[in-house]
Design a protein around this motif. Sequence first.
Motif, PDB file in Angstrom:
ATOM      1  N   ASP A   1      20.020  -1.331  -9.732  1.00  0.00           N
ATOM      2  CA  ASP A   1      21.104  -1.340 -10.716  1.00  0.00           C
ATOM      3  C   ASP A   1      22.001  -0.106 -10.600  1.00  0.00           C
ATOM      4  O   ASP A   1      23.224  -0.211 -10.723  1.00  0.00           O
ATOM      5  CB  ASP A   1      20.536  -1.485 -12.129  1.00  0.00           C
ATOM      6  CG  ASP A   1      19.853  -2.837 -12.297  1.00  0.00           C
ATOM      7  OD1 ASP A   1      20.568  -3.844 -12.372  1.00  0.00           O
ATOM      8  OD2 ASP A   1      18.617  -2.882 -12.329  1.00  0.00           O
TER       9      ASP A   1
ATOM     10  N   GLU B   1      27.678 -10.502 -12.957  1.00  0.00           N
ATOM     11  CA  GLU B   1      27.321 -10.481 -14.373  1.00  0.00           C
ATOM     12  C   GLU B   1      26.716  -9.119 -14.696  1.00  0.00           C
ATOM     13  O   GLU B   1      25.934  -8.572 -13.909  1.00  0.00           O
ATOM     14  CB  GLU B   1      26.329 -11.585 -14.727  1.00  0.00           C
ATOM     15  CG  GLU B   1      26.098 -11.701 -16.228  1.00  0.00           C
ATOM     16  CD  GLU B   1      25.180 -12.847 -16.614  1.00  0.00           C
ATOM     17  OE1 GLU B   1      25.469 -13.477 -17.646  1.00  0.00           O
ATOM     18  OE2 GLU B   1      24.190 -13.109 -15.902  1.00  0.00           O
ATOM     19  N   ALA B   2      27.094  -8.578 -15.847  1.00  0.00           N
ATOM     20  CA  ALA B   2      26.552  -7.317 -16.350  1.00  0.00           C
ATOM     21  C   ALA B   2      25.988  -7.570 -17.736  1.00  0.00           C
ATOM     22  O   ALA B   2      26.568  -8.323 -18.517  1.00  0.00           O
ATOM     23  CB  ALA B   2      27.648  -6.256 -16.416  1.00  0.00           C
TER      24      ALA B   2
ATOM     25  N   ASP C   1      21.455  -4.342 -16.785  1.00  0.00           N
ATOM     26  CA  ASP C   1      21.052  -5.219 -15.693  1.00  0.00           C
ATOM     27  C   ASP C   1      22.299  -5.833 -15.072  1.00  0.00           C
ATOM     28  O   ASP C   1      23.283  -6.105 -15.773  1.00  0.00           O
ATOM     29  CB  ASP C   1      20.130  -6.338 -16.191  1.00  0.00           C
ATOM     30  CG  ASP C   1      19.604  -7.186 -15.048  1.00  0.00           C
ATOM     31  OD1 ASP C   1      18.724  -6.690 -14.310  1.00  0.00           O
ATOM     32  OD2 ASP C   1      20.096  -8.309 -14.868  1.00  0.00           O
ATOM     33  N   PHE C   2      22.248  -6.033 -13.769  1.00  0.00           N
ATOM     34  CA  PHE C   2      23.345  -6.674 -13.045  1.00  0.00           C
ATOM     35  C   PHE C   2      22.818  -7.831 -12.219  1.00  0.00           C
ATOM     36  O   PHE C   2      21.709  -7.776 -11.692  1.00  0.00           O
ATOM     37  CB  PHE C   2      24.035  -5.686 -12.094  1.00  0.00           C
ATOM     38  CG  PHE C   2      24.693  -4.539 -12.787  1.00  0.00           C
ATOM     39  CD1 PHE C   2      25.880  -4.719 -13.475  1.00  0.00           C
ATOM     40  CD2 PHE C   2      24.120  -3.276 -12.770  1.00  0.00           C
ATOM     41  CE1 PHE C   2      26.491  -3.665 -14.129  1.00  0.00           C
ATOM     42  CE2 PHE C   2      24.722  -2.212 -13.415  1.00  0.00           C
ATOM     43  CZ  PHE C   2      25.907  -2.406 -14.099  1.00  0.00           C
ATOM     44  N   GLU C   3      23.640  -8.843 -12.094  1.00  0.00           N
ATOM     45  CA  GLU C   3      23.434  -9.913 -11.128  1.00  0.00           C
ATOM     46  C   GLU C   3      24.556  -9.790 -10.114  1.00  0.00           C
ATOM     47  O   GLU C   3      25.687  -9.430 -10.476  1.00  0.00           O
ATOM     48  CB  GLU C   3      23.459 -11.290 -11.807  1.00  0.00           C
ATOM     49  CG  GLU C   3      22.404 -11.492 -12.877  1.00  0.00           C
ATOM     50  CD  GLU C   3      20.970 -11.354 -12.398  1.00  0.00           C
ATOM     51  OE1 GLU C   3      20.698 -11.675 -11.217  1.00  0.00           O
ATOM     52  OE2 GLU C   3      20.121 -10.922 -13.192  1.00  0.00           O
TER      53      GLU C   3
ATOM     54  N   ALA D   1      21.879 -11.469 -16.934  1.00  0.00           N
ATOM     55  CA  ALA D   1      21.928 -10.027 -17.167  1.00  0.00           C
ATOM     56  C   ALA D   1      21.635  -9.600 -18.602  1.00  0.00           C
ATOM     57  O   ALA D   1      20.899  -8.640 -18.818  1.00  0.00           O
ATOM     58  CB  ALA D   1      23.277  -9.476 -16.701  1.00  0.00           C
TER      59      ALA D   1
ATOM     60  N   ASP E   1      17.883 -10.187 -19.264  1.00  0.00           N
ATOM     61  CA  ASP E   1      17.063  -9.238 -18.512  1.00  0.00           C
ATOM     62  C   ASP E   1      17.193  -7.820 -19.073  1.00  0.00           C
ATOM     63  O   ASP E   1      16.217  -7.070 -19.102  1.00  0.00           O
ATOM     64  CB  ASP E   1      17.428  -9.254 -17.032  1.00  0.00           C
ATOM     65  CG  ASP E   1      16.829 -10.442 -16.291  1.00  0.00           C
ATOM     66  OD1 ASP E   1      16.102 -11.249 -16.917  1.00  0.00           O
ATOM     67  OD2 ASP E   1      17.088 -10.562 -15.080  1.00  0.00           O
TER      68      ASP E   1
ATOM     69  N   HIS F   1      16.925 -13.623 -14.915  1.00  0.00           N
ATOM     70  CA  HIS F   1      18.031 -13.492 -13.958  1.00  0.00           C
ATOM     71  C   HIS F   1      19.379 -13.808 -14.587  1.00  0.00           C
ATOM     72  O   HIS F   1      20.320 -14.203 -13.890  1.00  0.00           O
ATOM     73  CB  HIS F   1      17.805 -14.307 -12.682  1.00  0.00           C
ATOM     74  CG  HIS F   1      16.709 -13.748 -11.834  1.00  0.00           C
ATOM     75  ND1 HIS F   1      16.738 -12.471 -11.322  1.00  0.00           N
ATOM     76  CD2 HIS F   1      15.533 -14.279 -11.442  1.00  0.00           C
ATOM     77  CE1 HIS F   1      15.642 -12.254 -10.634  1.00  0.00           C
ATOM     78  NE2 HIS F   1      14.883 -13.329 -10.697  1.00  0.00           N
TER      79      HIS F   1
ATOM     80  N   SER G   1      26.525  -9.384 -22.763  1.00  0.00           N
ATOM     81  CA  SER G   1      26.678  -9.645 -21.332  1.00  0.00           C
ATOM     82  C   SER G   1      28.112 -10.073 -21.049  1.00  0.00           C
ATOM     83  O   SER G   1      28.809 -10.560 -21.936  1.00  0.00           O
ATOM     84  CB  SER G   1      25.687 -10.713 -20.855  1.00  0.00           C
ATOM     85  OG  SER G   1      25.960 -11.952 -21.454  1.00  0.00           O
TER      86      SER G   1
ATOM     87  N   HIS H   1      20.410 -16.866  -9.789  1.00  0.00           N
ATOM     88  CA  HIS H   1      20.922 -16.714 -11.163  1.00  0.00           C
ATOM     89  C   HIS H   1      21.733 -17.898 -11.670  1.00  0.00           C
ATOM     90  O   HIS H   1      21.977 -18.002 -12.871  1.00  0.00           O
ATOM     91  CB  HIS H   1      21.723 -15.424 -11.326  1.00  0.00           C
ATOM     92  CG  HIS H   1      22.773 -15.190 -10.278  1.00  0.00           C
ATOM     93  ND1 HIS H   1      23.813 -16.052 -10.039  1.00  0.00           N
ATOM     94  CD2 HIS H   1      22.927 -14.155  -9.423  1.00  0.00           C
ATOM     95  CE1 HIS H   1      24.565 -15.571  -9.075  1.00  0.00           C
ATOM     96  NE2 HIS H   1      24.053 -14.416  -8.681  1.00  0.00           N
TER      97      HIS H   1
END
Length: 183
Positions: free
Chosen positions: A95, A23-24, A10-12, A150, A153, A148, A39, A57
């Motif tokens: 993503d 964020e990853a 997941d990425f933000e 990463a 999620d 939200h 993360s 986020h």
Amino acid sequence: MQGINFVAIDFETATGKHASICEAGICVVRDGEIAETRSWLVRPQGNMYSYWNMQIHGIRPNDTIHSPEFPEVWAEICGYLKDIPVLVAHNAAFDMGCIRHSLELYGMEKPDITYYCSLLAARRLYSFGCNSLDYLCDQFKIPYGQHHRAGDDAEMCARLFLREIKDFGLCGLEEMKHYCGKL
């Protein structure tokens, strides 16, 4: 779930641009069990943020000013993908777009990775009026931390995808071919 191995991701993003990852998060699944969740805060190019993304986020420029940029974080993520070159994401189009655009921005090579989309699987399998990650996790009582973010999620996505495999009555990822693509 012997043989079910994947890395949920997941990425933000800091702005509306896919290459503005701030964020990853990953969640490693080995033999159908959560093995590790991680993360990283990521400094987007220019460390610029949009108001709207920060509202979603809560990550701010001060949080990422000293964080590594995407290439350094991607190198760490690729360490996990060497053993398990399979990604799962909820709304994988977003993503995978983040990965593709960031690789392009930094002039990096695109790896040969298969990905699956838990959102597409949910739309096919369930008849809920909403298929957002947090809604589905609420329906199935899948625990989660802060939506939200990463890492949280990614783990929610991993747990949901494992549930989908079970609900489909499948034995392996190859049977989920209708919900996959190549990076």
